[in-house]
Design a protein around this motif. Structure first.
Motif, PDB file in Angstrom:
ATOM      1  N   ALA A 168       0.837  -1.202   0.000  1.00  0.00           N
ATOM      2  CA  ALA A 168       0.000   0.000   0.000  1.00  0.00           C
ATOM      3  C   ALA A 168       0.868   1.246   0.000  1.00  0.00           C
ATOM      4  O   ALA A 168       1.978   1.247   0.550  1.00  0.00           O
ATOM      5  CB  ALA A 168      -0.925   0.011   1.220  1.00  0.00           C
ATOM      6  N   VAL A 169       0.334   2.304  -0.624  1.00  0.00           N
ATOM      7  CA  VAL A 169       0.935   3.640  -0.591  1.00  0.00           C
ATOM      8  C   VAL A 169      -0.164   4.567  -0.099  1.00  0.00           C
ATOM      9  O   VAL A 169      -1.151   4.794  -0.806  1.00  0.00           O
ATOM     10  CB  VAL A 169       1.433   4.077  -1.980  1.00  0.00           C
ATOM     11  N   THR A 170      -0.027   5.095   1.108  1.00  0.00           N
ATOM     12  CA  THR A 170      -1.135   5.781   1.774  1.00  0.00           C
ATOM     13  C   THR A 170      -0.695   7.153   2.268  1.00  0.00           C
ATOM     14  O   THR A 170       0.294   7.265   3.002  1.00  0.00           O
ATOM     15  CB  THR A 170      -1.642   4.962   2.973  1.00  0.00           C
ATOM     16  N   ALA A 171      -1.432   8.196   1.881  1.00  0.00           N
ATOM     17  CA  ALA A 171      -1.162   9.552   2.357  1.00  0.00           C
ATOM     18  C   ALA A 171      -1.961   9.820   3.620  1.00  0.00           C
ATOM     19  O   ALA A 171      -3.175   9.596   3.651  1.00  0.00           O
ATOM     20  CB  ALA A 171      -1.514  10.575   1.286  1.00  0.00           C
ATOM     21  N   ILE A 172      -1.285  10.289   4.667  1.00  0.00           N
ATOM     22  CA  ILE A 172      -1.930  10.718   5.906  1.00  0.00           C
ATOM     23  C   ILE A 172      -1.327  12.067   6.268  1.00  0.00           C
ATOM     24  O   ILE A 172      -0.144  12.146   6.604  1.00  0.00           O
ATOM     25  CB  ILE A 172      -1.731   9.690   7.041  1.00  0.00           C
ATOM     26  N   GLY A 173      -2.137  13.126   6.177  1.00  0.00           N
ATOM     27  CA  GLY A 173      -1.595  14.467   6.338  1.00  0.00           C
ATOM     28  C   GLY A 173      -0.641  14.777   5.203  1.00  0.00           C
ATOM     29  O   GLY A 173      -0.937  14.511   4.033  1.00  0.00           O
ATOM     30  N   ASP A 174       0.527  15.332   5.527  1.00  0.00           N
ATOM     31  CA  ASP A 174       1.503  15.667   4.488  1.00  0.00           C
ATOM     32  C   ASP A 174       2.559  14.587   4.309  1.00  0.00           C
ATOM     33  O   ASP A 174       3.572  14.791   3.650  1.00  0.00           O
ATOM     34  CB  ASP A 174       2.182  17.002   4.804  1.00  0.00           C
ATOM     35  N   ARG A 175       2.314  13.419   4.880  1.00  0.00           N
ATOM     36  CA  ARG A 175       3.281  12.320   4.806  1.00  0.00           C
ATOM     37  C   ARG A 175       2.668  11.148   4.055  1.00  0.00           C
ATOM     38  O   ARG A 175       1.465  10.875   4.165  1.00  0.00           O
ATOM     39  CB  ARG A 175       3.697  11.880   6.214  1.00  0.00           C
ATOM     40  N   VAL A 176       3.501  10.456   3.284  1.00  0.00           N
ATOM     41  CA  VAL A 176       3.076   9.266   2.554  1.00  0.00           C
ATOM     42  C   VAL A 176       3.767   8.059   3.167  1.00  0.00           C
ATOM     43  O   VAL A 176       4.982   8.057   3.396  1.00  0.00           O
ATOM     44  CB  VAL A 176       3.427   9.373   1.056  1.00  0.00           C
ATOM     45  N   TRP A 177       2.964   7.017   3.440  1.00  0.00           N
ATOM     46  CA  TRP A 177       3.482   5.780   4.004  1.00  0.00           C
ATOM     47  C   TRP A 177       3.476   4.701   2.931  1.00  0.00           C
ATOM     48  O   TRP A 177       2.484   4.530   2.236  1.00  0.00           O
ATOM     49  CB  TRP A 177       2.628   5.339   5.195  1.00  0.00           C
ATOM     50  N   VAL A 178       4.588   3.999   2.810  1.00  0.00           N
ATOM     51  CA  VAL A 178       4.739   2.927   1.828  1.00  0.00           C
ATOM     52  C   VAL A 178       4.985   1.639   2.603  1.00  0.00           C
ATOM     53  O   VAL A 178       5.996   1.512   3.307  1.00  0.00           O
ATOM     54  CB  VAL A 178       5.896   3.212   0.853  1.00  0.00           C
ATOM     55  N   SER A 192       7.620   9.053   2.784  1.00  0.00           N
ATOM     56  CA  SER A 192       7.987   9.995   1.733  1.00  0.00           C
ATOM     57  C   SER A 192       7.156  11.260   1.886  1.00  0.00           C
ATOM     58  O   SER A 192       6.128  11.262   2.570  1.00  0.00           O
ATOM     59  CB  SER A 192       7.726   9.362   0.361  1.00  0.00           C
ATOM     60  N   ASP A 193       7.591  12.325   1.221  1.00  0.00           N
ATOM     61  CA  ASP A 193       6.736  13.494   1.065  1.00  0.00           C
ATOM     62  C   ASP A 193       5.751  13.227  -0.073  1.00  0.00           C
ATOM     63  O   ASP A 193       5.897  12.249  -0.823  1.00  0.00           O
ATOM     64  CB  ASP A 193       7.594  14.722   0.755  1.00  0.00           C
ATOM     65  N   SER A 194       4.760  14.092  -0.235  1.00  0.00           N
ATOM     66  CA  SER A 194       3.698  13.837  -1.214  1.00  0.00           C
ATOM     67  C   SER A 194       4.191  13.903  -2.653  1.00  0.00           C
ATOM     68  O   SER A 194       3.561  13.357  -3.554  1.00  0.00           O
ATOM     69  CB  SER A 194       2.539  14.821  -1.020  1.00  0.00           C
ATOM     70  N   GLY A 195       5.322  14.578  -2.883  1.00  0.00           N
ATOM     71  CA  GLY A 195       5.883  14.656  -4.223  1.00  0.00           C
ATOM     72  C   GLY A 195       6.890  13.578  -4.529  1.00  0.00           C
ATOM     73  O   GLY A 195       7.454  13.546  -5.621  1.00  0.00           O
ATOM     74  N   PHE A 196       7.146  12.687  -3.564  1.00  0.00           N
ATOM     75  CA  PHE A 196       8.081  11.571  -3.710  1.00  0.00           C
ATOM     76  C   PHE A 196       9.494  12.037  -4.081  1.00  0.00           C
ATOM     77  O   PHE A 196      10.202  11.387  -4.829  1.00  0.00           O
ATOM     78  CB  PHE A 196       7.567  10.556  -4.742  1.00  0.00           C
ATOM     79  N   SER A 197       9.902  13.190  -3.515  1.00  0.00           N
ATOM     80  CA  SER A 197      11.270  13.650  -3.748  1.00  0.00           C
ATOM     81  C   SER A 197      12.283  12.793  -3.004  1.00  0.00           C
ATOM     82  O   SER A 197      13.454  12.731  -3.377  1.00  0.00           O
ATOM     83  CB  SER A 197      11.414  15.121  -3.330  1.00  0.00           C
ATOM     84  N   SER A 198      11.828  12.130  -1.940  1.00  0.00           N
ATOM     85  CA  SER A 198      12.688  11.186  -1.219  1.00  0.00           C
ATOM     86  C   SER A 198      11.796  10.128  -0.586  1.00  0.00           C
ATOM     87  O   SER A 198      10.680  10.411  -0.170  1.00  0.00           O
ATOM     88  CB  SER A 198      13.514  11.892  -0.137  1.00  0.00           C
ATOM     89  N   ILE A 199      12.305   8.906  -0.533  1.00  0.00           N
ATOM     90  CA  ILE A 199      11.573   7.808   0.091  1.00  0.00           C
ATOM     91  C   ILE A 199      12.575   6.986   0.888  1.00  0.00           C
ATOM     92  O   ILE A 199      13.588   6.540   0.347  1.00  0.00           O
ATOM     93  CB  ILE A 199      10.813   6.968  -0.954  1.00  0.00           C
ATOM     94  N   THR A 200      12.322   6.829   2.178  1.00  0.00           N
ATOM     95  CA  THR A 200      13.292   6.185   3.060  1.00  0.00           C
ATOM     96  C   THR A 200      12.591   5.216   4.007  1.00  0.00           C
ATOM     97  O   THR A 200      11.447   5.442   4.420  1.00  0.00           O
ATOM     98  CB  THR A 200      14.053   7.227   3.910  1.00  0.00           C
ATOM     99  N   PRO A 201      13.271   4.133   4.392  1.00  0.00           N
ATOM    100  CA  PRO A 201      12.686   3.210   5.374  1.00  0.00           C
ATOM    101  C   PRO A 201      12.795   3.780   6.783  1.00  0.00           C
ATOM    102  O   PRO A 201      13.804   4.391   7.150  1.00  0.00           O
ATOM    103  CB  PRO A 201      13.544   1.954   5.216  1.00  0.00           C
TER     104      PRO A 201
END
Length: 362
Positions: A168-178, A192-201
């Motif tokens: 799942a890829v889920t937005a909650i507030g200004d944060r995206v959870w993968v 990640s941020d909503s624009g997917f400029s960075s994605i980190t565990p």
């Protein structure tokens, strides 16, 4: 005893999307609008069959279960109904009933579920992460469709060696959870941020971090584990960045893959599934033994609200057909928000309620 009771049920009807007025459902290859009493329906359009076997699957449920032919998920965005069916994503204009093949996911990969992520400039993205068998941990992509441009692009890539697939890829507030799976360090939660400029565990390497849904309920960020190897739990993320670790809310009898939303509450199901594969394809496909983390033969529908403790609404036993060949026993939910005091679920591989839409009220 639960205060929820079955208000209506109907065979061969799969609810895909729900709102206050009713549902969009799938039945035998066609899409319909239905009310919650399940006594009125309106034809929308017909999906083209997936070849000869697709035509057979529309008539015989056992073929449909083995080949996974029916749509698995859908979401409405800007008047369009987007439908995931194997590697295809179809779009139906709900105003006209016009149906088009909007996207074909490359390399035979699939979407387990969609989400909508709002962008700062006013655009909206329909998003999914690739879900497929990937034991060697090849590269996995996150795709998004711009509402303004109507095009699909790769939003992010998780490099080879990291994960097996995305649940799942889920937005909650200004944060995206993968949410990623499945084993060893692949069991992980990324952000990640909503624009997917960075994605980190932020959490990884334990089955306690293997999840298929995450939601904010009563001000708390909750998820349930999706593992056949260990006892499953509902957990709370103690800080929204994930740095505060997790806290156990409750143990549950099986893995949890699917969830649905109601006003101020969340519904989720447990799953009856097999354990780790042995490597023998024939034996694994015919296996009907529960995994060590699956404590009950019954798939359950649960609810959790601001009070915080899961409540059981309904359960049904896994049917006699093999787990991997003919699907795990569970219940799915439509996307969107269901009305207050109503929930809708769809039974898969459960005794007496396979391929059945159930509407509950209290």
């Amino acid at each position: 005893m639960s205060a929820w009771t079955v208000r209506a049920l109907r065979k061969a009807l799969r609810p895909l999307v729900a709102d206050k007025r009713g549902m969009v459902c799938h039945s035998h290859g066609a899409l319909y609008r239905s009310n919650y009493a399940l006594d009125r329906s309106e034809f929308i359009c017909q999906l083209p069959p997936l070849g000869f076997l697709g035509r057979i699957g529309r008539q015989f449920r056992s073929v449909d279960r083995v080949l996974r032919i029916s749509p698995s998920h859908a979401m409405i965005m800007d008047g369009g109904l987007f439908i995931a069916r194997r590697s295809e994503i179809w779009c139906c204009d709900l105003r006209t009933g016009r149906l088009t093949l909007d996207f074909h996911i490359p390399d035979g990969r699939r979407a387990l579920e969609f989400s909508c992520i709002e962008q700062p400039g006013g655009d909206s993205l329909l998003v999914f992460g690739e879900y497929f068998d990937n034991p060697h941990r090849g590269l996995v992509r996150i795709w998004g469709r711009s509402n303004q441009r109507g095009t699909w692009t790769v939003l992010a890539e998780i490099p080879a060696g990291e994960i097996e697939h995305i649940h799942a890829v889920t937005a909650i507030g200004d944060r995206v959870w993968v949410l990623c799976g499945d084993f060893e360090h692949s069991a992980s939660i990324w952000t990640s941020d909503s624009g997917f400029s960075s994605i980190t565990p932020v959490l990884r390497g334990r089955q306690a971090y293997r999840a298929a849904w995450i939601a904010k309920v009563g001000g708390r960020l909750l998820y349930a584990t999706d593992t056949q190897l260990e006892t499953n739990h509902v957990f709370e993320l103690l800080e929204e960045g994930g740095g505060g670790g997790i806290r156990e809310i409750a143990s549950i009898d099986g893995s949890s893959i699917y969830s649905g939303r109601g006003p101020g509450c969340l519904f989720f199901s447990t799953t009856v599934e097999s354990g780790m594969p042995s490597g023998n394809l024939l034996l694994d496909m015919l296996d009907s033994r529960r995994g060590p983390g699956i404590l009950s033969e019954r798939a359950k529908i649960m609810m959790i609200d601001a009070r915080g403790q899961p409540e059981e609404l309904f359960s049904a036993a896994k049917d006699a057909l093999p787990f991997r060949l003919a699907q795990f026993g569970t219940f799915t939910f439509p996307s969107g928000e269901m009305p207050e005091d109503i929930t809708v679920a769809y039974g898969t591989a459960v005794r007496g309620f396979d391929d059945t839409c159930l509407v509950f009220s209290r």
